[in-house]
Every structure is written in C-alpha cells, then in structure tokens.
Design a protein around this motif. Structure first.
Motif, mmCIF file in Angstrom:
data_model
loop_
_atom_site.group_PDB
_atom_site.id
_atom_site.type_symbol
_atom_site.label_atom_id
_atom_site.label_comp_id
_atom_site.label_asym_id
_atom_site.label_seq_id
_atom_site.Cartn_x
_atom_site.Cartn_y
_atom_site.Cartn_z
ATOM 1 N N ILE A 29 -0.388 -5.442 -0.390
ATOM 2 C CA ILE A 29 -0.111 -4.791 0.933
ATOM 3 C C ILE A 29 0.596 -3.415 0.467
ATOM 4 C CG2 ILE A 29 1.343 -4.766 3.109
ATOM 5 C CD1 ILE A 29 0.862 -7.832 3.170
ATOM 6 N N ASP A 30 1.575 -3.625 -0.424
ATOM 7 C CA ASP A 30 2.132 -2.053 -0.737
ATOM 8 C C ASP A 30 1.034 -1.066 -1.643
ATOM 9 O OD1 ASP A 30 4.243 -0.567 -1.336
ATOM 10 O OD2 ASP A 30 4.266 -0.876 -3.272
ATOM 11 N N HIS A 31 -0.012 -1.717 -1.804
ATOM 12 C CA HIS A 31 -0.865 -0.778 -2.481
ATOM 13 C C HIS A 31 -2.251 -0.769 -1.450
ATOM 14 C CE1 HIS A 31 1.048 -2.042 -6.361
ATOM 15 N NE2 HIS A 31 0.819 -0.855 -6.568
ATOM 16 N N GLY A 32 -2.035 -0.967 -0.478
ATOM 17 C CA GLY A 32 -3.182 -0.878 0.414
ATOM 18 C C GLY A 32 -3.820 -1.755 1.414
ATOM 19 N N GLN A 33 -3.508 -3.128 1.062
ATOM 20 C CA GLN A 33 -4.154 -4.167 1.975
ATOM 21 C C GLN A 33 -3.438 -4.442 3.311
ATOM 22 O OE1 GLN A 33 -5.192 -7.911 -0.007
ATOM 23 N NE2 GLN A 33 -3.652 -8.986 1.388
ATOM 24 N N GLY A 196 4.278 5.054 -0.028
ATOM 25 C CA GLY A 196 4.503 3.802 0.344
ATOM 26 C C GLY A 196 3.770 3.461 1.660
ATOM 27 N N LEU A 197 3.873 2.182 2.327
ATOM 28 C CA LEU A 197 3.518 1.922 3.363
ATOM 29 C C LEU A 197 1.932 2.173 3.523
ATOM 30 C CD1 LEU A 197 5.201 1.100 6.031
ATOM 31 C CD2 LEU A 197 6.396 2.434 4.152
ATOM 32 N N GLU A 198 1.219 1.962 2.437
ATOM 33 C CA GLU A 198 -0.148 2.199 2.117
ATOM 34 C C GLU A 198 -0.926 1.077 2.894
ATOM 35 O OE1 GLU A 198 -2.843 4.523 -0.118
ATOM 36 O OE2 GLU A 198 -1.385 5.119 1.328
ATOM 37 N N GLY A 199 -0.531 -0.193 3.170
ATOM 38 C CA GLY A 199 -1.048 -1.357 3.806
ATOM 39 C C GLY A 199 -0.967 -1.288 5.333
ATOM 40 N N SER A 200 -0.530 -0.094 5.919
ATOM 41 C CA SER A 200 -0.152 -0.112 7.341
ATOM 42 C C SER A 200 -1.231 0.268 8.218
ATOM 43 C CB SER A 200 0.944 1.025 7.496
ATOM 44 O OG SER A 200 0.599 2.132 7.348
ATOM 45 N N GLY A 201 -2.489 0.331 7.951
ATOM 46 C CA GLY A 201 -3.579 0.644 8.553
ATOM 47 C C GLY A 201 -3.475 2.084 9.274
ATOM 48 N N THR A 202 -3.278 2.972 8.445
ATOM 49 C CA THR A 202 -2.791 4.342 9.233
ATOM 50 C C THR A 202 -4.066 5.331 8.853
ATOM 51 O OG1 THR A 202 -0.510 4.333 8.407
ATOM 52 C CG2 THR A 202 -1.476 6.358 9.069
ATOM 53 N N TYR A 203 -4.603 5.849 10.086
ATOM 54 C CA TYR A 203 -5.660 6.839 10.108
ATOM 55 C C TYR A 203 -5.491 8.077 10.838
ATOM 56 C CZ TYR A 203 -8.493 2.653 8.514
ATOM 57 O OH TYR A 203 -8.869 1.484 7.956
ATOM 58 N N GLY A 204 -6.434 9.073 10.596
ATOM 59 C CA GLY A 204 -6.249 10.122 11.492
ATOM 60 C C GLY A 204 -7.312 9.734 12.794
#
Length: 367
Positions: A29-33, A196-204
C-alpha cells in the motif's frame, strides 16, 4: 489511551480484519496498492457509518466512535486510515445534507463500502479560509447545474467511485454536489509520485460541462454556509484519528526499542510516558468534542486538530530516533510513519491553515 468508545464485538472484528487483510499489505500500500479489499470489508462491519443512524444504514454510535475506528486503522497503516477518513467524511457529508433524494441514492451504499467515494473539498476549504482561489465553477441549467474546472488531487478515487466537491456559482455563492463515476465530461488523471500515501487512490479530476442534476446537489447557495458549519466539526475531528493511531504506533515502537536501548534512549526528547500522557489528553478532548457533534465549538476543534498534527510529528520523529539505524531502513514502519505524520500536518487543513483560522477566531473573541 482512553477507554474504548466501540462495542467490543465491533472493535475485535476490526482488529481481526486489520490483522488478516491490512497488515500483510502495508508495504504494498505504501508503494501504491489501493486497499480496496480492506475498505470493502470494513464497510461491511460498519466502519464508515459509526456516526450514522441505524435507519440510514449506520451503527447509531457517534463521531467519537468514528475517530476511534480511524485511529485503529492508522496504528497499522496511515495511508489506509486516510482513505477510511475520506470515505467516512463522504458519509458525513450525505448525512448532513437536506437532499433526501441524494441520501437515498448514495448513503446506504457509502456506509456499507459498496460505493467508495473521494472527498474533493481541499480546494474549497482553503478558498473559504482565504488561502487560494476556487477551481470549480458552476452555472445553472434548468433544475441542475453545469460544472467546469479541475482539482489537482482527490483521494479515495478510482473506477466506479463517487466524487463529492464544491464549486463557486457564476451568479454568486457556492454549491456542493456529487458526481457519479462515468459522468459525461468527468475524467481522472494520474498524479506525480508522492513521498508517501501512494496507495491512497489520489488522482487529478477534470470536469468539463459536467451535468449535476438537482438530486445530486448536497447543498445549494441558500444552504451552503449553514451546511459547511454542520460538516466542519466532523470533517476536522475525524482527521485527528489518523494522528492518534500514528502516535500510539510510535509509542509502541519506542517501548520495543527501549527493551534494548533504554540506557541511551533515555537522553532523547519525547519519552514513552510523556507521549502517552499527551495522547491521552488529546484523545479525551477529541472524544468530548466529538460527542457534541455539530455543536462542538469550532475554536476548540481547530486547536485539537492542530495538536494532533503537532503530536504526530513529534511522536513519529521520536520513534525513529529511539529505533536508531533500524528505524531508517525502508522496511521500517518508523520511517513510513514519519512520512505519514508529515501528511497529517499537510493535508487540508494543513497546520499553517489551522493556525491561521485559530488566530482569526482568537482575535474575534478578544475584540
């Protein structure tokens, strides 16, 4: 920690879910999942609707219980706790809306985790505090609105997710609304990599002439100011749960490190007992405010939220120092929590934003 506000069966069920489903995935999750499976399962336990009445699909508890659930998750993974906050905030927004059609359409599914949702309120909240311009504009079209603009980052998003955001109306005032996945003119774009927070489902998010029908309006211009007053205490107080979990996890790290290094760790600032006392005080204050729901004094809420950021920064740094070189490894939870705590102090409202609002309210009260 203070006494739990959760029923024992719920607390134990969430702990078991964290152990089985979340803990093994924290590094991924930390790496993007994106932790979708965990979020869906937490929704089935009621983890997003603690403060929602049973009749609307919630647990019929209160905001203090929702804070504790977020803290439970943050003790293991700050990224996932943030997505839990996003989801529970969207439940909170719908609960406070006077639009019963929107509530019927979205609220039960959000509370159960069947529908996931991103809260795109960062820009609007900063705009209302005089920090930046608002990015979304809306104009009336029949009984609905057309919305245009872009938000640089919105979290807890993905295919099939709901977006909740706010826009300035061309005629004056503001509008808060929901946009279902796949709405014509709505697109998601990948963001640059974060530390950090790469797995947070963050988009523009880009909205081009997106139609918002009346049934998807959570607050119109006439109700917007009162609506923001209704949602703001819960918006802020539940964020403290992220910090509470990080601080408790940091205390755990310090305790474990001191079994071997107490003879030298005793020279560091922010010892285990000191942090535990401050955490107890913060959580007690937060729970007391959360039980007041919408009536919680805003200045007290802002101060508690700022204290949550400050204590998170100190506790995670102290934990890394107590752990020593082992805490600097990429596999160490201590260094991950440092990045997560920095996010707690940066995410809207950031620490500087909080201090700005606190100073303004203190000056108003002194006048």
């Amino acid at each position: 920690m203070t006494e739990s506000t959760l029923p024992a069966a719920l607390r134990d069920g969430i702990d078991q879910l964290i152990a089985d489903t979340l803990a093994p995935q924290v590094e991924a999750i930390d790496h993007g999942q994106f932790p979708e499976a965990f979020l869906r399962a937490l929704g089935r336990l009621g983890g997003f609707g603690a403060a929602l009445p049973v009749a609307q699909g919630g647990l019929g508890l209160d905001l203090a219980a929702q804070v504790e659930i977020i803290a439970q998750v943050a003790r293991t993974c700050g990224t996932t706790a943030f997505t839990v906050w996003c989801q529970s905030s969207c439940v909170w927004y719908l609960r406070q809306s006077h639009n019963t059609a929107a509530q019927a359409r979205y609220l039960p599914a959000l509370a159960r985790g069947e529908l996931l949702a991103g809260t795109g309120m960062s820009n609007a909240v900063k705009h209302l505090a005089g920090i930046e311009r608002i990015n979304l504009r809306a104009r009336r079209e029949g009984t609905g609105y057309r919305v245009n603009g872009a938000l640089p980052w919105v979290s807890n998003l993905g295919p099939g997710h709901l977006l909740i955001a706010a826009a300035a109306l061309d005629e004056g005032g503001y509008l808060m609304f929901a946009v279902p996945s796949g709405a014509e003119g709505s697109t998601l774009r990948a963001c640059p990599s974060f530390s950090g927070l790469e797995g947070s489902g963050t988009y523009g998010v880009h909205l081009r002439n997106v139609l918002v029908p009346a049934d998807d309006v959570l607050a119109d211009a006439e109700d917007f100011c009162a609506y923001m007053q209704r949602i703001k205490p819960g918006f802020l107080l539940t964020q403290i749960g992220m910090g509470v979990g990080l601080v408790q996890a940091s205390i755990d790290t310090i305790h474990a490190a001191n079994r071997r290094l107490q003879h030298v760790n005793c020279y560091l600032d922010d010892q285990e007992d000191d942090l535990a006392r401050e955490l107890h005080a913060l959580l007690s204050t937060t729970q007391a405010l959360a039980r007041q729901d919408q009536a919680a004094p805003l200045l007290s809420v802002l101060r508690a939220r700022a204290q949550g950021s400050e204590l998170s920064l100190r506790a995670t740094q102290s934990a890394a120092l107590h752990a020593g070189a082992a805490g600097y490894l990429m596999s160490s939870p201590a260094q991950r929590r440092l990045r997560e705590a920095l996010f707690v102090a940066i995410v809207t409202p950031a620490l500087k934003h909080l201090r700005k609002e606190i100073q303004a309210l203190e000056a108003l009260q002194a006048a």
